[in-house]
Design an enzyme around this catalytic site. Structure first.
Site, mmCIF file in Angstrom:
data_model
loop_
_atom_site.group_PDB
_atom_site.id
_atom_site.type_symbol
_atom_site.label_atom_id
_atom_site.label_comp_id
_atom_site.label_asym_id
_atom_site.label_seq_id
_atom_site.Cartn_x
_atom_site.Cartn_y
_atom_site.Cartn_z
ATOM 1 N N PRO A 86 0.994 -5.935 2.860
ATOM 2 C CA PRO A 86 1.478 -6.722 2.759
ATOM 3 C C PRO A 86 2.064 -5.396 4.147
ATOM 4 C CG PRO A 86 3.145 -6.008 1.057
ATOM 5 C CD PRO A 86 1.401 -6.041 1.116
ATOM 6 N N GLU A 113 2.345 -5.081 -7.739
ATOM 7 C CA GLU A 113 3.677 -4.130 -6.894
ATOM 8 C C GLU A 113 2.429 -3.888 -6.327
ATOM 9 O OE1 GLU A 113 6.643 -5.344 -6.886
ATOM 10 O OE2 GLU A 113 6.012 -6.030 -8.463
ATOM 11 N N ARG A 151 -16.011 -17.398 11.444
ATOM 12 C CA ARG A 151 -16.678 -18.256 12.739
ATOM 13 C C ARG A 151 -17.203 -16.755 13.660
ATOM 14 N NH1 ARG A 151 -11.989 -18.916 15.767
ATOM 15 N NH2 ARG A 151 -12.831 -20.246 16.768
ATOM 16 N N ASP A 166 -10.599 -19.582 22.063
ATOM 17 C CA ASP A 166 -10.042 -19.544 21.193
ATOM 18 C C ASP A 166 -8.551 -19.138 21.990
ATOM 19 O OD1 ASP A 166 -11.058 -19.405 18.941
ATOM 20 O OD2 ASP A 166 -11.713 -16.695 19.104
HETATM 21 C C1 JCH Z 1 0.241 -8.719 -2.413
HETATM 22 C C2 JCH Z 1 3.238 -7.628 -3.154
HETATM 23 C C3 JCH Z 1 4.101 -5.267 -2.262
HETATM 24 C C4 JCH Z 1 4.537 -7.844 -3.166
HETATM 25 C C5 JCH Z 1 0.648 -7.626 -4.553
HETATM 26 C C6 JCH Z 1 -1.046 -7.589 -3.845
HETATM 27 C C7 JCH Z 1 -0.150 -9.669 2.274
HETATM 28 N N1 JCH Z 1 0.456 -9.744 4.836
HETATM 29 C C8 JCH Z 1 0.136 -9.794 3.504
HETATM 30 N N2 JCH Z 1 1.569 -10.079 2.996
HETATM 31 N N3 JCH Z 1 1.856 -9.692 1.511
HETATM 32 C C9 JCH Z 1 0.371 -9.808 1.462
HETATM 33 C C10 JCH Z 1 -0.197 -8.939 -0.282
HETATM 34 C C11 JCH Z 1 -1.760 -8.485 -0.203
HETATM 35 C C12 JCH Z 1 -1.932 -8.036 -1.410
HETATM 36 C C13 JCH Z 1 -1.064 -8.102 -2.569
HETATM 37 N N4 JCH Z 1 0.644 -7.872 -3.462
HETATM 38 C C14 JCH Z 1 2.444 -8.356 -3.536
HETATM 39 C C15 JCH Z 1 3.383 -6.483 -2.526
HETATM 40 C C16 JCH Z 1 5.206 -5.883 -2.033
HETATM 41 O O1 JCH Z 1 6.146 -4.701 -1.571
HETATM 42 C C17 JCH Z 1 7.557 -5.081 -1.227
HETATM 43 C C18 JCH Z 1 5.525 -7.202 -2.919
HETATM 44 C C19 JCH Z 1 0.898 -9.010 -0.875
#
Ligand code: JCH
Length: 224
Positions: A86, A113, A151, A166
């Site tokens: 994220p 995490e 794609r 697109d």
């Molecule tokens: C992910 C997580 C950090 C929860 C663990 C690996 C990608 N766009 C997007 N949203 N969420 C992800 C994502 C990708 C990989 C992983 N988590 C859970 C990780 C956090 O910090 C706030 C919270 C989430």
């Protein structure tokens, strides 16, 4: 294109990779997707892939060693390595187009995490986010990247449903509305111009409708 996926939940990928566009491209040999269980690359009795966070706090972190070992098991050759997060660079159609030109991608789906930062530092992984919301792991983001990128790989979708259609095409507008039969449904008429056979008029209507939809749903796209 070859894509290797590193995950502790390989079965999540079974059905999405069998169905539809991705499944067909894999069957046709246009796409070579290999899913690897990171746990198979542990060396301890408990096959441990996570550990406590240095500095303290709740939640576990994915250990670097099994990910390094999984990555190094892929063999030699130039690869572009992405780790879903994220906190990554936001995926957009420009990045998707760029990735579709790569011959070999490696996508890491973490859990807990997140992943030990040395995967970014030591393997040169690029962090990618699919949007500003938080999921529980990187598996769905990996599938989103895979579908968006593949794609655009030549031979994955048919000519006629090609990429100029697109929503994020060259003109930066959202796609215009679409209609099919019947011409009237529950009192709602298809715009007459679309039934007129006047191709120039249809094109003008679509352009105007695309601008209007963009103004309503994504005014930020018109600013640029
Ligand atoms: C992910 C997580 C950090 C929860 C663990 C690996 C990608 N766009 C997007 N949203 N969420 C992800 C994502 C990708 C990989 C992983 N988590 C859970 C990780 C956090 O910090 C706030 C919270 C989430």
């Amino acid at each position: 294109m070859r894509v290797d996926v590193l995950t502790i939940f390989p079965s999540i990928f079974d059905s999405p990779l069998r169905e539809s566009l991705l499944g067909k491209a894999i069957d046709a040999g246009t796409l070579d997707v290999r899913v690897h269980d990171v746990r198979d690359h542990t060396t301890d009795r408990h096959r441990q892939v996570d550990d406590e966070s240095y500095g303290g706090g709740p939640g576990m972190v994915m250990k670097p060693e099994p990910i390094f070992r999984a990555f190094e098991s892929l063999g030699d050759g130039p690869k572009r390595l992405l780790v879903m997060s994220p906190a990554g660079r936001r995926l957009d159609q420009e990045l998707v187009r760029e990735l579709s030109k790569e011959p070999w991608l490696v996508l890491i789906a973490g859990r807990y995490e997140g992943i030990d930062e040395r995967v970014v530092e030591g393997l040169g992984a690029e962090e990618v986010s699919i949007g500003d919301y938080v999921l529980s792991g990187g598996e769905l983001p990996v599938l989103v990247v895979l579908e968006a990128v593949t794609r655009l790989v030549p031979g994955v979708i048919g000519r006629e449903e090609s990429h100029e259609r697109d929503s994020f095409g060259a003109d930066g507008l959202l796609d215009h509305p679409h209609y099919t039969r019947p011409a009237e449904f529950r009192g709602m008429r298809v715009p007459d111009v679309l039934l007129s056979g006047d191709h120039a008029a249809v094109e003008r209507w679509r352009r105007e409708a695309a601008v209007e939809k963009t103004r309503r749903n994504r005014p930020d796209l018109l600013e640029r």
